[in-house]
Design an enzyme around this catalytic site. Sequence first.
Site, PDB file in Angstrom:
ATOM      1  N   TRP A  23    -110.365  56.505 -32.848  1.00  0.00           N
ATOM      2  CA  TRP A  23    -110.600  55.618 -33.909  1.00  0.00           C
ATOM      3  C   TRP A  23    -111.328  53.996 -33.755  1.00  0.00           C
ATOM      4  O   TRP A  23    -111.600  54.293 -35.316  1.00  0.00           O
ATOM      5  CB  TRP A  23    -108.799  54.958 -33.973  1.00  0.00           C
ATOM      6  CG  TRP A  23    -107.478  55.776 -33.658  1.00  0.00           C
ATOM      7  CD1 TRP A  23    -106.598  55.975 -32.079  1.00  0.00           C
ATOM      8  CD2 TRP A  23    -107.528  56.289 -34.666  1.00  0.00           C
ATOM      9  NE1 TRP A  23    -105.863  57.038 -32.776  1.00  0.00           N
ATOM     10  CE2 TRP A  23    -106.094  57.235 -34.334  1.00  0.00           C
ATOM     11  CE3 TRP A  23    -107.808  56.609 -36.069  1.00  0.00           C
ATOM     12  CZ2 TRP A  23    -105.462  58.458 -34.902  1.00  0.00           C
ATOM     13  CZ3 TRP A  23    -106.717  57.882 -36.461  1.00  0.00           C
ATOM     14  CH2 TRP A  23    -105.787  58.582 -36.030  1.00  0.00           C
ATOM     15  N   ASP A  45    -108.092  46.883 -34.771  1.00  0.00           N
ATOM     16  CA  ASP A  45    -106.543  47.783 -35.711  1.00  0.00           C
ATOM     17  C   ASP A  45    -106.034  47.661 -34.227  1.00  0.00           C
ATOM     18  O   ASP A  45    -105.973  47.916 -32.665  1.00  0.00           O
ATOM     19  CB  ASP A  45    -107.600  48.855 -34.832  1.00  0.00           C
ATOM     20  CG  ASP A  45    -107.219  50.103 -35.383  1.00  0.00           C
ATOM     21  OD1 ASP A  45    -105.582  49.724 -35.001  1.00  0.00           O
ATOM     22  OD2 ASP A  45    -107.618  51.405 -35.256  1.00  0.00           O
ATOM     23  N   LYS A  67     -96.562  53.312 -35.668  1.00  0.00           N
ATOM     24  CA  LYS A  67     -96.672  53.852 -33.905  1.00  0.00           C
ATOM     25  C   LYS A  67     -95.427  52.665 -33.493  1.00  0.00           C
ATOM     26  O   LYS A  67     -94.725  52.750 -33.015  1.00  0.00           O
ATOM     27  CB  LYS A  67     -98.043  53.623 -34.000  1.00  0.00           C
ATOM     28  CG  LYS A  67     -98.942  53.967 -33.251  1.00  0.00           C
ATOM     29  CD  LYS A  67     -99.293  55.135 -34.704  1.00  0.00           C
ATOM     30  CE  LYS A  67     -99.891  56.362 -34.128  1.00  0.00           C
ATOM     31  NZ  LYS A  67    -101.545  55.822 -35.001  1.00  0.00           N
TER      32      LYS A  67
HETATM   33  C1  LIG Z   1    -103.063  56.106 -35.388  1.00  0.00           C
HETATM   34  C2  LIG Z   1    -104.077  55.257 -35.731  1.00  0.00           C
HETATM   35  C3  LIG Z   1    -105.075  55.044 -36.471  1.00  0.00           C
HETATM   36  C4  LIG Z   1    -104.083  56.129 -37.682  1.00  0.00           C
HETATM   37  O1  LIG Z   1    -103.891  55.503 -38.512  1.00  0.00           O
HETATM   38  P1  LIG Z   1    -103.042  56.429 -40.142  1.00  0.00           P
HETATM   39  O2  LIG Z   1    -102.071  55.057 -40.454  1.00  0.00           O
HETATM   40  O3  LIG Z   1    -102.804  57.566 -39.575  1.00  0.00           O
HETATM   41  O4  LIG Z   1    -104.525  55.976 -40.748  1.00  0.00           O
HETATM   42  C5  LIG Z   1    -105.964  54.516 -36.579  1.00  0.00           C
HETATM   43  N1  LIG Z   1    -106.167  53.642 -35.845  1.00  0.00           N
HETATM   44  C6  LIG Z   1    -104.901  53.751 -34.372  1.00  0.00           C
HETATM   45  C7  LIG Z   1    -105.094  53.286 -33.039  1.00  0.00           C
HETATM   46  C8  LIG Z   1    -104.313  54.038 -34.807  1.00  0.00           C
HETATM   47  O5  LIG Z   1    -103.148  54.515 -33.116  1.00  0.00           O
END
Ligand SMILES: *Cc1c(COP(=O)(O)O)cnc(C)c1O
Length: 362
Positions: A104, A173, A197
């Site tokens: 990511w 993030d 998540k």
């Molecule tokens: C799942 C995830 C993403 C991607 O998320 P989307 O909402 O599908 O764009 C980005 N960063 C992390 C750390 C993730 O676990």
Amino acid sequence: MTENRIHNFNAGPAALPLSVLEEIQASFLDFKGSGMSITEVSHRSKWFDEVINDAVERIKRILGLDDRFQVLFLQGGASMQFCMIPMNFLADGQQADYVNTGTWSTKAIQEARIQGKTINVAASSEDDNFTYIPENIAFSEGAVYAHITSNNTIKGTQWAEFPDTGGVPLIADMSSDILSRSFDADKFGLFYAGAQKNMGPAGVCVVAIREDFLKMVPEDIPTMLKYSTFAAKNSMFNTPPCFAVYTVQLVLKWLEESMGGLEKMEAVNRQKSDMLYGLIDAGGFYNGTAAEGSRSMMNVTFRLPTEELEQSFVQEALANGLGGLKGHRSVGGCRASIYNPTPLKAIEALCEFMKEFERKNG
Ligand SMILES: *Cc1c(COP(=O)(O)O)cnc(C)c1O
């Protein structure tokens, strides 16, 4: 109708609290006496206003955010943030630091570079297959922000403590660990998380943005990609993902009222991950893949002695009501995602199964 439900260890979309799902079910046809479903009411109605305002307030209260922060609900997922962040905050001649700790982070860096922005990768753990979180990082002076991925969902690593950037605001993030532990928001200019998540269903991304970052947004970028557009309209410049926001609101309410708040949630999360890592470390059969000081409380990644055993582990687990234990397709192995809603008893059931599987195959 809950007897068929499995223990869900999916990485995302992931488990939600059963009580939240039941509340959605119970109020689905008539939301608060409106005579309509929450999926049918106007986003300009008092019903939805209450939902979104309560969700914002709860996030601010749970995370202890002061009034410099605004909480936004955006679409496009966490992945859209990879593009919006450099677009909104990096003018010509300006630079940002990124720490690369896996898939990511790599994507976040790539999205900045596609736009021709100046990015310095201040540290990376790629040299050891992203199994650890870098330490003693030399951040650049004068960077507008330093971007990190607080929890690496795929590799199962997590920042135990956030780095000292020498005063440069952090952007994180937090898709896979927001609301799992407390942290000092003072260091942050912005943080964001796709809800699917640890916070709700897919379809909405929560962004907390500080006022000085909001002021940096330039005029000459598309309206829908400006943070200021959504900040000025309480996330309702256009139709927001109402149902996703509503579900997030219920999860927040559950966290505060049923789980007793963030500190208690964090203690339970620690107990859950300690239990699982304890079992992994106890014998030689299961092998944790993340370096010890970098292990994630949310995504526990491990290998078995052979890929064949990993396959039968995942299959047998599912036959025993334990789902979602396959590792990410890019890395293989096994992964148990144990986000807030995954109850202790699910981890206990998993540990029992793992012991039994080891006994039979070890
Ligand atoms: C799942 C995830 C993403 C991607 O998320 P989307 O909402 O599908 O764009 C980005 N960063 C992390 C750390 C993730 O676990």
